[in-house]
Scaffold this motif. Structure first.
Motif: not given
Lengths: 175, 158
Positions: A2, A9, A13-17, A21-22, A160, A162, A167
């Motif tokens: 986490t 972020p 940008s797609p911050a998940v990369i 954000l879990q 979230y 995920w 990933a």
């Protein structure tokens, strides 16, 4: 894994990369698309069930059954089915099929597992959020905790679930 | 006109004798040499000799690039009949020994996970885009979404 609370972020940008954000409150797009998928899934299953009933009736009785979309019994049957679909999914695992697809889940407002009672209340309160042109959903956009009206009533939140960082590691290990 | 003795080579008999001697000498020398080599080879411990050779050092001195430069790969490949090789393969036996189901399942699940990650990434990116714009309209700074105080258990692979 986490991300720390308060971490910003990267902009644009797609911050998940870069950052997981879990455990953070889920945003409007993820929740809306997950809900759209759920409506599609529940409706598709319901229509398949109607077709199966029609087929069985024709085989057994030799008569065709035609369903009228405006039939009050069809509407009631769909409402019951939708209630079961959402309430059971949220009570069992905190997420429906659409939510699982988009990596979000329902939890209590303190972040712990939502009970079956809260899942039922949330399902019953869901139609209220659609009143007044969906004003009940404004809290997702404007509230700091991103809660819709039915979340406030049931004492729940959507986060979230995920892990974007895991990933990315999976992706790198395959590459 | 000369006498009859002029027709006779006085050294002919000696040359003939020498020729026979040379042949015998050569045969003897060859036999001696073969025997000597045989004795030397039996006396030499080839394994011990090879143990003393530092193959790594030898290979270090070999310039493989230079060796490869001298190989005409096109000419080499032109002499290879690939069709013949392919026809000699027992493809059916190969397929029977390969767990194709596992291979397909592994590649499919990997591709599905990739698609799922992309879909989720796009959705989260859109979430952040909307949240930043809302914060801008409300003249607030946006530092990312907060989370509830308690955290559910992490999901392994969702």
């Amino acid at each position: 894994m986490t991300a720390r609370a308060g971490d910003a972020p990267p902009r644009g940008s797609p911050a998940v990369i870069r950052e997981s954000l879990q455990g953070k409150y889920a945003g409007f797009a993820s929740r809306f698309t997950a809900f759209a998928v759920d409506v599609g899934v529940s409706l598709g299953v319901f229509l398949l069930a109607l077709a199966a009933v029609s087929f069985a009736a024709r085989v057994l009785t030799g008569r065709d059954i035609s369903w009228n979309k405006g039939d009050i019994w069809v509407i009631i049957a769909y409402a019951v089915w939708a209630f079961i679909y959402f309430a059971y999914s949220w009570a069992a695992s905190g997420r429906t099929a659409g939510m699982a697809l988009f990596g979000v889940r329902v939890v209590r407002d303190d972040g712990t597992h939502a009970s079956a009672r809260r899942a039922v209340v949330r399902t019953l309160a869901l139609p209220l959020s659609f009143l007044f042109l969906g004003l009940g959903f404004a809290g997702i956009l404007l509230g700091d905790r991103r809660r819709a009206l039915h979340d406030v009533i049931a004492g729940t939140a959507v986060i979230y679930s995920w892990d974007a960082r895991a990933a990315r590691l999976r992706f790198l290990s395959r590459g | 006109m000369g006498s009859n003795t002029d027709l006779v080579d006085p050294f002919e008999r000696q040359r003939l004798a020498d020729g026979r001697l040379v042949t015998r000498r050569e045969a003897l020398t060859q036999a001696v040499t073969e025997r000597a080599v045989e004795l030397v080879m039996s006396a030499v411990d080839v394994n011990a000799l090879l143990d003393q050779v530092d193959l790594n050092a030898v290979l270090d001195q070999v310039d493989m690039n230079r060796v490869l430069d001298r190989i005409d790969l096109d000419r080499l490949l032109a002499r290879v009949d690939l069709n013949d090789i392919v026809q000699s393969l027992d493809v059916d036996a190969l397929i029977q020994q390969t767990d194709l189901g596992a291979v397909i399942a592994a590649s499919s699940s990997g591709a599905a996970a990739d698609v799922l990650d992309v879909v989720r990434s796009q959705a989260v990116g859109l979430d952040e885009f909307i949240a930043r714009w809302i914060a801008r309209l409300r003249r607030r700074s946006y530092t990312g979404p907060p989370g509830p105080p308690g955290r559910p258990r992490a999901e392994a692979a969702s």
